[in-house]
Motif scaffolding. Sequence first.
Motif, short mmCIF file in Angstrom:
data_model
loop_
_atom_site.label_atom_id
_atom_site.label_comp_id
_atom_site.label_asym_id
_atom_site.label_seq_id
_atom_site.Cartn_x
_atom_site.Cartn_y
_atom_site.Cartn_z
N ASP A 255 14.61 -70.99 -37.63
CA ASP A 255 15.55 -70.47 -38.58
C ASP A 255 16.01 -69.11 -38.13
OD1 ASP A 255 15.89 -72.68 -39.84
OD2 ASP A 255 14.55 -72.51 -41.33
N ASN A 256 15.14 -68.22 -37.94
CA ASN A 256 15.27 -67.03 -37.58
C ASN A 256 16.22 -66.82 -36.30
OD1 ASN A 256 13.71 -64.29 -38.99
ND2 ASN A 256 13.07 -66.45 -39.60
N LEU B 237 13.10 -63.02 -29.72
CA LEU B 237 11.79 -62.42 -28.86
C LEU B 237 12.17 -62.05 -27.48
CD1 LEU B 237 9.11 -65.07 -29.94
CD2 LEU B 237 9.55 -62.82 -30.93
N HIS B 238 11.61 -61.25 -26.71
CA HIS B 238 11.82 -60.58 -25.54
C HIS B 238 10.54 -60.52 -24.78
CE1 HIS B 238 15.25 -59.29 -27.78
NE2 HIS B 238 15.98 -59.63 -26.74
N GLY B 239 10.66 -61.33 -23.41
CA GLY B 239 9.44 -61.27 -22.60
C GLY B 239 9.70 -61.46 -21.37
N GLY B 240 8.85 -63.02 -21.04
CA GLY B 240 9.02 -63.80 -19.94
C GLY B 240 10.14 -64.30 -19.74
N GLY B 241 10.90 -64.86 -20.74
CA GLY B 241 12.13 -65.68 -20.47
C GLY B 241 12.05 -66.94 -20.53
N GLN B 242 11.17 -67.49 -21.30
CA GLN B 242 10.76 -69.03 -21.32
C GLN B 242 11.88 -69.52 -22.12
OE1 GLN B 242 8.46 -66.94 -21.55
NE2 GLN B 242 6.74 -67.19 -20.45
N GLU B 243 11.96 -70.95 -22.40
CA GLU B 243 12.92 -71.49 -22.96
C GLU B 243 14.41 -71.15 -22.93
OE1 GLU B 243 11.60 -74.29 -24.76
OE2 GLU B 243 10.38 -74.13 -23.24
N ARG B 244 14.94 -71.43 -21.93
CA ARG B 244 16.49 -71.19 -21.70
C ARG B 244 16.59 -69.52 -21.83
NH1 ARG B 244 19.86 -75.36 -25.47
NH2 ARG B 244 21.37 -73.53 -25.10
N GLY B 245 15.70 -68.77 -21.79
CA GLY B 245 15.81 -67.33 -22.01
C GLY B 245 15.99 -66.84 -23.55
N VAL B 246 15.81 -67.66 -24.35
CA VAL B 246 16.13 -67.36 -25.63
C VAL B 246 14.78 -67.34 -26.57
CG1 VAL B 246 18.57 -67.91 -25.89
CG2 VAL B 246 16.69 -69.70 -26.54
N ARG B 247 13.68 -67.71 -25.84
CA ARG B 247 12.45 -67.80 -26.82
C ARG B 247 11.17 -67.37 -25.50
NH1 ARG B 247 6.94 -68.83 -27.84
NH2 ARG B 247 6.83 -68.70 -30.05
N SER B 248 11.06 -66.47 -25.50
CA SER B 248 9.99 -66.02 -24.54
C SER B 248 8.71 -66.18 -24.97
CB SER B 248 10.06 -64.50 -24.40
OG SER B 248 11.21 -64.30 -23.49
N GLY B 249 7.58 -66.39 -24.27
CA GLY B 249 6.40 -66.52 -24.77
C GLY B 249 5.83 -67.82 -24.11
N THR B 250 4.64 -67.62 -23.93
CA THR B 250 3.95 -69.03 -23.05
C THR B 250 3.95 -70.33 -24.03
OG1 THR B 250 2.12 -67.67 -21.85
CG2 THR B 250 1.85 -69.81 -22.12
N VAL B 251 4.54 -71.34 -23.29
CA VAL B 251 4.55 -72.67 -24.20
C VAL B 251 3.37 -73.34 -24.39
CG1 VAL B 251 6.09 -74.68 -24.09
CG2 VAL B 251 7.12 -72.75 -23.13
N ASP B 252 3.38 -73.64 -25.67
CA ASP B 252 2.13 -74.25 -26.14
C ASP B 252 2.06 -75.83 -25.65
OD1 ASP B 252 0.10 -75.66 -27.58
OD2 ASP B 252 0.70 -74.92 -29.57
N ALA B 253 1.64 -76.10 -24.71
CA ALA B 253 1.44 -77.52 -24.09
C ALA B 253 0.88 -78.46 -25.12
CB ALA B 253 0.96 -77.67 -22.71
N ALA B 254 -0.35 -78.19 -25.69
CA ALA B 254 -0.88 -78.95 -26.57
C ALA B 254 -0.04 -79.30 -27.78
CB ALA B 254 -2.32 -78.47 -27.06
N GLY B 255 0.44 -78.28 -28.39
CA GLY B 255 1.24 -78.32 -29.39
C GLY B 255 2.68 -79.08 -29.08
N ALA B 256 3.34 -79.06 -27.93
CA ALA B 256 4.31 -79.82 -27.95
C ALA B 256 4.29 -81.20 -27.81
CB ALA B 256 4.78 -79.17 -26.31
N ARG B 257 2.87 -81.42 -27.01
CA ARG B 257 2.48 -82.97 -26.86
C ARG B 257 2.11 -83.76 -28.00
NH1 ARG B 257 -2.69 -85.10 -23.49
NH2 ARG B 257 -2.58 -87.30 -24.16
#
Length: 420
Positions: free
Chosen positions: A78-79, A234-254
Amino acid sequence: MGCVTPPAYLDHAATTPMSPAAVAAYTEQLAIAGNPSSLHTAGRAARRVVEEARESIAASLGARPSEVVLTAGGTEADNLAIKGLFWARRTGRPERTRVLVSAVEHHAVLDPAFWLAEHAGAEIVLLPVDATGRLDLDALAAELAAHAEETALVSVMWANNEIGTVQPVADVVRLAHAHGVPVHCDAVQAAGILPVDFGASGLDAMTVTAHKLGGPVGVGALVVGRTVDLVPVLHGGGQERGVRSGTVDAAGARAFAVALAGAVAARDAEAARLGALRDELVTGVLARVPGATLRGPAPDARTDDGGVARLPGNAHLTFDGCEGDSLLYLLDSVGVEASTGSACQAGVPQPSHVLLALGLTEHEARGALRFSFGATSTSADVARVLDVLPGVVERARAAGLASPARRSVPTGPTTVGGAA
């Protein structure tokens, strides 16, 4: 020792237990190392898990995989939607300061909007609702007709978390898009429970979270169209199309994907089951407890397109002469776990902004209880409530209530904030 009867847990709108399939997927993946951004074998395996989960989540929500941006939950999504859309829409167009939100939105939408008013020059327009909590479409249409060029975005939830009202999302999209204004929708309470189709809805952005539908806490998604511009929060590694940086939680996503797919597969049958439990509770309470009033749409009410007008697992009632917190604690002491649905700031109970928006006085809004059903709910839970609630209400009334307060409800769009 004798057997102890487990509590009747009727707060599934707050969080619901993880499904067995989601627990199995989650625990299995937690034991496997690998950062999805790493290029070695373990990293590529983790990336495959994430992308397969993304595909599954997209299929369950009527979206494309590239539209699913994974987050740490609904509040973050939401943010990102409210702030990211606001800042992107103001790029080169500083006059776009108005943020239109319904008066009954969750605080995960309201608070970032008001933060923008305090820190970024936004003007927040609170759109009124009727006595059942349904958005006033005429007010929205008038606001857009008068201020479309100054409007950054509209945000209206799919279904209300307190009183269960289903909003006319398609009409909101139609009105806003006629003026070129993007629409965000918080679908946290609806996904996996109602037919939610991002592509068919025409929405520009939509929030979902895992723990409301049988997944783990701490993972969610913002579903956002590929052509929609967002400024990152959030700014950092540019994950998730560059709009949500941060290591992606593989276990949570699954686990999220597994829980959502399971909820969607069982959705129609579960909606019928939960609706029957809800109706049994509401009928029993209204018959046995004088001064009880159901808030929100009638259980059998339908939307213009024939869908349910209220979440099937939601029963929100107020009780004359009672304090919601007293009801909550007394119920808890006899093995019923529910919610007041009201906000609490600095330890001081406050009447729900949702109920005030319906036109209730502060006095009326204080005596609120929300019972919400989920996968573990049974008729035995309903029987427990109906057995203990009359006595609980009687004790709560004997405890007394604060003096009646004046009614506080907008009769038209309410504007807060201004250009900085």
